[in-house]
Design a protein around this motif. Sequence first.
Motif, PDB file in Angstrom:
ATOM      1  N   PHE A 198      -7.477   0.265   9.735  1.00  9.27           N
ATOM      2  CA  PHE A 198      -6.557  -0.232   8.713  1.00  9.27           C
ATOM      3  C   PHE A 198      -5.135   0.168   9.086  1.00  9.27           C
ATOM      4  O   PHE A 198      -4.895   1.288   9.546  1.00  9.27           O
ATOM      5  N   SER A 286      -2.411   0.474   2.898  1.00  4.44           N
ATOM      6  CA  SER A 286      -2.776  -0.115   4.179  1.00  4.44           C
ATOM      7  C   SER A 286      -3.508  -1.427   3.943  1.00  4.44           C
ATOM      8  O   SER A 286      -3.917  -1.739   2.814  1.00  4.44           O
ATOM      9  N   TYR A 287      -3.672  -2.191   4.995  1.00  2.00           N
ATOM     10  CA  TYR A 287      -4.472  -3.400   4.927  1.00  2.00           C
ATOM     11  C   TYR A 287      -5.304  -3.483   6.193  1.00  2.00           C
ATOM     12  O   TYR A 287      -5.006  -2.841   7.208  1.00  2.00           O
ATOM     13  N   GLY A 288      -6.349  -4.282   6.133  1.00  2.00           N
ATOM     14  CA  GLY A 288      -7.194  -4.439   7.310  1.00  2.00           C
ATOM     15  C   GLY A 288      -7.484  -5.891   7.589  1.00  2.00           C
ATOM     16  O   GLY A 288      -7.412  -6.739   6.696  1.00  2.00           O
TER      17      GLY A 288
END
Length: 591
Positions: A198, A286-288
């Motif tokens: 992430f 966060s991002y994934g």
Amino acid sequence: MLQKEYVFHTFDELESIAAEITSSNAYRNASGVLLQLYNPKIDTADEEIIAYLHATCEKACLVGLTCANIADQEFDIKDEPIELNVTYFQTTRLLAFDFDMNQKTGFVAGRVLNNALEDIYDARCMLVCYSCSNAAINAFTNEFSHHKLPLFGAKAGRSVRALNTALVYGRSPHADGIVAIVFAGKNLHLYMDNCLGFKEIGLEMRVTQTKSDHIITEIDHKPAMEVYSKYLNVKPNKYFVHNVCEFPLIFSQNDCIFARVPFAYDEDGSIYFIAGVEKGAKFRLSYGTPDNLFNIIDQSVQNLKKFNPEAVFLFECGNRVRFLKDQARHEPGQFRKYSPELSVATGYAELFFTPTDNSILNSALVAVGLTEDASSQDEFRACIKIKEEDGIPEEKENEVIPFVDRILHFLEKTSLELDQLNRKLGKIAYTDRLTRIYNRWELEHKINEAIKLSKNDHKPISLIFMDIDHFKHVNDTYGHDVGDMVLRSTVDLIKDNLQSQHVFGRWGGEEFLYLLPDADLDEAREFAEKLRMQVEENSYVVVRHVTMSFGVTTISEDDDMASFVKRADEALYIAKESGRNRVVTKSSIRN
């Protein structure tokens, strides 16, 4: 070493598997046999299965858990088979420890294991599965952490729809327990890494208030829930967990980056986590994307191949499975191409303790490789980084990039640029230009923040006010260039004593403040005396020797920043008036 995977749905199938295990030469000749039981089902006769395995496979050590099942209903795993994974060791001994946490505290269980480790001279690593609270597992591991023993494992999970009881398996199933297997043998070597994938975005934020060890109540002095409502437009409702699981909070500890994913919220704006959170810790959202996660997995597989293990254990987070949905099988599948008989445990949290990093993880996948090849070397990799592709492959240059991918790329790059700009501007805003330490404005901010935290925690903080003796004489005799050199050299000397929680800055001219969290008056006085001696013994260019005077005080309940600093200044004045080059303390109590 030999690893073998079995799966079963019925008790009859288990009986057939157990007969095959116990009749094999591998079982008869093994120095140790490890049974790992990972159960995604919600309606099994757990006690009957565990009792049967112990009675039938008497030579084996058993550990396992009920699997986390938080994926969308179409990806529910409750109908998948139970995994029974067997590892046969040739020279390694296995020692099993089983703790019912209804009967023991984490501290007591940890002391029992610590005492045992004192006599296991060749202990190499440990597998731990648990179903107890975060506080209990932390207290447990803290009691033997000084052994620096690599540790891996997972927390038992359950189905979010069936809400079955999460169980850890040992001598019996435990709804509140810890099961540990110690691996001992001079020939055993291991590989460990953790895969996250992430990417951090947005501004850095800070946990300013917690309740117990797994609940955040305030972020940047505002209700914790606001981090989701403000940045993701996520409201506290029945879809809260579904809407935030794709955006973990990313923290860092030493060189290890780890995620935290909330599983519940409270009406007061608090958010709850499976693993621990610390007051004062800084994080980012966060991002994934599947590609980023798979990028990390590919690197892990390649590293594992180089290590050449004889057995492979995977511990993956249920949130990771939920995020990947129909692609979730890809990750263990990549490892399975290399090691077809590996074990896979899907839990609520992953344990990753190396000799240098101790972390309970979320949204990660921990990969462990074992070998009894005496020529191998242990290898630990924390936080494998995503490899960025150099340029666009020629065959993809004319392809249309999906809209979501373009937006995510934009967010990532602008977050990086904003972060770099904020760091640059922040350094200008809060740093003294000459000495490169905090300026007065930032010192006031840090002291106010420390006072607020101290009053919430009821922990001491102390303040040291220091001043270079006869500094005007230095400037008048040698000039301001030499005076500036003395200031910078003195600051560099004091900075050598800085710890991560300390605050040091220039108040003005030749005056400096040093804030010591969690230090009482006596501890602060000793620290100030240490600084005084270092300055006195230092040899400066041109000037040769200078001295400093120090005023020390500690916080009182009715202090604000002005009264706190004033009392330290009063102590410094006494030090100056009584001969300089000395430390004077002053408490808030007036005799």
